[in-house]
Scaffold this motif. Structure first.
Motif, PDB file in Angstrom:
ATOM      1  N   ASP A 113     -13.519   0.550  -1.216  1.00 34.60           N
ATOM      2  CA  ASP A 113     -13.923  -0.644  -1.966  1.00 34.60           C
ATOM      3  C   ASP A 113     -13.198  -0.702  -3.301  1.00 34.60           C
ATOM      4  OD1 ASP A 113     -15.717  -2.931  -2.525  1.00 34.60           O
ATOM      5  OD2 ASP A 113     -16.572  -1.593  -4.007  1.00 34.60           O
ATOM      6  N   GLU A 114     -13.153   0.409  -4.001  1.00 37.10           N
ATOM      7  CA  GLU A 114     -12.485   0.445  -5.306  1.00 37.10           C
ATOM      8  C   GLU A 114     -10.999   0.143  -5.184  1.00 37.10           C
ATOM      9  OE1 GLU A 114     -15.298   3.988  -7.224  1.00 37.10           O
ATOM     10  OE2 GLU A 114     -13.344   4.440  -6.342  1.00 37.10           O
ATOM     11  N   ASP A 115     -10.408   0.546  -4.069  1.00 38.95           N
ATOM     12  CA  ASP A 115      -8.962   0.456  -3.920  1.00 38.95           C
ATOM     13  C   ASP A 115      -8.463  -0.977  -4.016  1.00 38.95           C
ATOM     14  OD1 ASP A 115      -6.339   1.493  -3.333  1.00 38.95           O
ATOM     15  OD2 ASP A 115      -6.579   0.730  -1.298  1.00 38.95           O
ATOM     16  N   PHE A 116      -8.945  -1.849  -3.133  1.00 40.99           N
ATOM     17  CA  PHE A 116      -8.407  -3.211  -3.144  1.00 40.99           C
ATOM     18  C   PHE A 116      -8.898  -3.997  -4.357  1.00 40.99           C
ATOM     19  CE2 PHE A 116      -7.893  -7.642  -1.955  1.00 40.99           C
ATOM     20  CZ  PHE A 116      -6.583  -7.624  -1.518  1.00 40.99           C
ATOM     21  N   VAL A 117     -10.141  -3.764  -4.780  1.00 40.39           N
ATOM     22  CA  VAL A 117     -10.642  -4.463  -5.965  1.00 40.39           C
ATOM     23  C   VAL A 117      -9.782  -4.150  -7.173  1.00 40.39           C
ATOM     24  CG1 VAL A 117     -12.577  -4.601  -7.590  1.00 40.39           C
ATOM     25  CG2 VAL A 117     -13.006  -4.687  -5.141  1.00 40.39           C
ATOM     26  N   SER A 118      -9.279  -2.928  -7.254  1.00 40.48           N
ATOM     27  CA  SER A 118      -8.475  -2.509  -8.409  1.00 40.48           C
ATOM     28  C   SER A 118      -7.026  -2.965  -8.309  1.00 40.48           C
ATOM     29  CB  SER A 118      -8.515  -0.977  -8.546  1.00 40.48           C
ATOM     30  OG  SER A 118      -9.835  -0.524  -8.753  1.00 40.48           O
ATOM     31  N   PHE A 119      -6.463  -2.945  -7.093  1.00 43.65           N
ATOM     32  CA  PHE A 119      -5.032  -3.184  -6.955  1.00 43.65           C
ATOM     33  C   PHE A 119      -4.662  -4.482  -6.232  1.00 43.65           C
ATOM     34  CE2 PHE A 119      -5.479   1.458  -7.256  1.00 43.65           C
ATOM     35  CZ  PHE A 119      -4.647   1.715  -8.326  1.00 43.65           C
ATOM     36  N   GLY A 120      -5.624  -5.121  -5.552  1.00 46.47           N
ATOM     37  CA  GLY A 120      -5.325  -6.338  -4.819  1.00 46.47           C
ATOM     38  C   GLY A 120      -5.975  -7.578  -5.393  1.00 46.47           C
ATOM     39  N   THR A 121      -7.259  -7.482  -5.726  1.00 44.69           N
ATOM     40  CA  THR A 121      -7.982  -8.641  -6.248  1.00 44.69           C
ATOM     41  C   THR A 121      -7.332  -9.239  -7.492  1.00 44.69           C
ATOM     42  OG1 THR A 121     -10.065  -7.834  -5.304  1.00 44.69           O
ATOM     43  CG2 THR A 121     -10.225  -9.449  -7.091  1.00 44.69           C
ATOM     44  N   PRO A 122      -6.863  -8.425  -8.460  1.00 42.04           N
ATOM     45  CA  PRO A 122      -6.212  -9.030  -9.630  1.00 42.04           C
ATOM     46  C   PRO A 122      -5.024  -9.919  -9.275  1.00 42.04           C
ATOM     47  CG  PRO A 122      -6.747  -6.733 -10.085  1.00 42.04           C
ATOM     48  CD  PRO A 122      -6.994  -6.956  -8.623  1.00 42.04           C
TER      49      PRO A 122
END
Length: 460
Positions: A359-368
């Motif tokens: 969960d942290e991975d995409f929120v940190s590197f993809g969502t932005p």
């Protein structure tokens, strides 16, 4: 409707029937910029879209016990999802019926009753007026609509939806072709049991809420907008599904009616979802612990990541990865996204710890990346001389339509955008009758309660 009212720069009409104007603004291959910039359109959306159809309100695991509540929004309406003393679910308008004060300020909690902070009116968990100061100063109080306003609420597999529509279709009918996809999502969890984590990730972007909807089923943007995310995967020698050429993959998009859609990435990943995950902090140790207990099989590891079938339920819920993403419009050019992590209640602890890392991975590197693109689009739409936005990809160029009018295309099709805009037009064209429901009780019972309250007041 006269010709002037159809000009793109005309002030938006709020008449009872605006079908002609909507047909002008949303065409089979293009959509007008005003759908994303016009405050009048936005105001009408808050009334007709977020009041006239089923909207996601919350998950039953968020209100597990009597008295538990969470505060949500449907358009501009503040709503409480409440577990009653009898164990039922209610969707209460978070508005005191006396003077309109916001009743509950907390985002979540547990209570025996709700008391208005302004004048002390008190309500049961089911919305009934329980007590109020100086009751004998009101004439025929029991005839007044003082119980809290309510929405119609229905639940499927733990997912709770609500609507103000006076005569909505049954929830299962509204879900329609999306129903088996929702069931499949729940069935991935052992025993079909999932839990929504209380602490959500909240982000806002300076753009219209429909941009997140455009993006949810857009299979092309990931190759370009998420370049940095894909490069990290490449450096870790991981076959990140987002990095592939979108025209060279068997992944598909499908429309599901009522604006719903799904993007199914699984045909492009025969080795399963876990095969696409790059190393993350602590995952090696957690996978090792699972293997030591004989639970390091592919099925268990696949459960640690998303299903790779992203389901979108119009107008406000997107299943992406291990998250439930709720879309909350704030203004024509501002949107809040609230992302809730889900856990598998009966899975090994290691699986849920890995889900947190994923969960942290995409929120940190993809969502932005997505948020930046939304704001760039919103900025670009300020050029009033460029009126139209293209949504034609896939139309008559690879899409197939079944006997129910549902469209299947490759990952590059924009059919889901065209489909949700058709539902948007239907909801926006004419007012759908709405109503505020109330938990009524008989006048005699109310009088009895008032007499008891008066006796208590006299003795004190």
């Amino acid at each position: 409707m006269n010709e002037a009212s159809l000009r793109p720069d005309a002030i938006f009409s709020r008449g009872p029937d605006i079908t002609d104007e909507l047909e002008h603004l949303v065409r089979p291959d293009v959509v007008h910029r005003r759908l994303y910039t016009d405050p009048d359109l936005f105001d009408l959306e808050m009334e007709r879209v977020f009041g006239g159809t089923w909207c996601y309100l919350g998950h039953e695991s968020e209100v597990p016990d009597p008295g538990c509540f969470v505060r949500r929004r449907l358009g501009r309406r503040q709503v409480l999802l409440v577990r009653t003393a009898e164990g039922g679910l209610r969707g209460l308008l978070n508005r005191c019926t006396h003077r309109g004060t916001t009743l509950v300020g907390e985002q979540r909690g547990c209570a025996h009753r709700f008391t208005c902070p302004y004048h002390g009116w008190r309500f049961d968990l089911d919305g009934r007026l329980q007590n109020l100061p100086v009751p004998d100063s009101y004439d025929r109080l029991y005839e007044r609509p003082f119980d809290l306003g309510q929405l119609k609420v229905a639940s499927h597999r733990g997912f709770v939806f609500a609507t103000l529509a006076a005569e909505p279709p049954a929830l299962e009918e509204w879900l329609g072709a999306a129903l088996p996809w929702l069931d499949e999502h729940v069935d991935r969890y052992p025993g079909g049991k999932l839990k929504v984590v209380e602490t959500a990730v909240k982000v806002e972007y300076g753009g219209n809420w429909k941009m997140s909807w455009d993006n949810a089923a857009d299979g092309i943007h990931a190759t370009f907008a998420h370049r940095s995310y894909n490069l990290i995967g490449k450096e870790a020698e991981t076959d990140t599904v987002l990095a592939r050429n979108p025209t060279d993959t068997p992944m598909i998009s499908r429309t599901l009616g009522h604006g719903h859609c799904v993007v199914d990435q699984r045909p492009g990943i025969p080795d399963g979802p876990w095969s696409t995950m790059r190393p993350l902090p602590t995952t090696d140790e957690l996978v090792g612990a699972l293997s030591e207990t004989g639970r390091g099989d592919r099925e268990t590891l696949d459960l640690a990541t998303g299903s790779m079938a992203n389901l979108s339920l119009f107008p406000n819920l997107v299943f992406v990865g291990n998250q439930l993403m709720v879309v909350e419009p704030v203004a024509a050019d501002r949107t809040r996204l609230t992302m809730y992590l889900t856990l598998a209640e009966d899975a090994p602890d290691e699986v849920n710890l890995i889900r947190m890392r994923v969960d942290e991975d995409f929120v940190s590197f993809g969502t932005p990346d997505d948020l930046e693109m939304f704001e760039r689009v919103q900025d670009g739409l300020q050029v009033v001389e460029e009126e139209w936005i293209d949504i034609s990809r896939g139309e008559s160029a690879g899409d197939s339509v079944d006997e129910h009018g549902l469209v299947t295309g490759d990952i590059a099709t924009e059919a889901p955008i065209r489909a949700y805009l058709e539902e948007w037009k239907r909801l926006m064209a004419k007012p759908i009758p709405t109503t505020v429901r109330r938990s009524r009780i008989e006048a005699a019972k109310f009088d009895k309660r008032l007499r008891r309250q008066r006796r208590n007041t006299e003795t004190t």
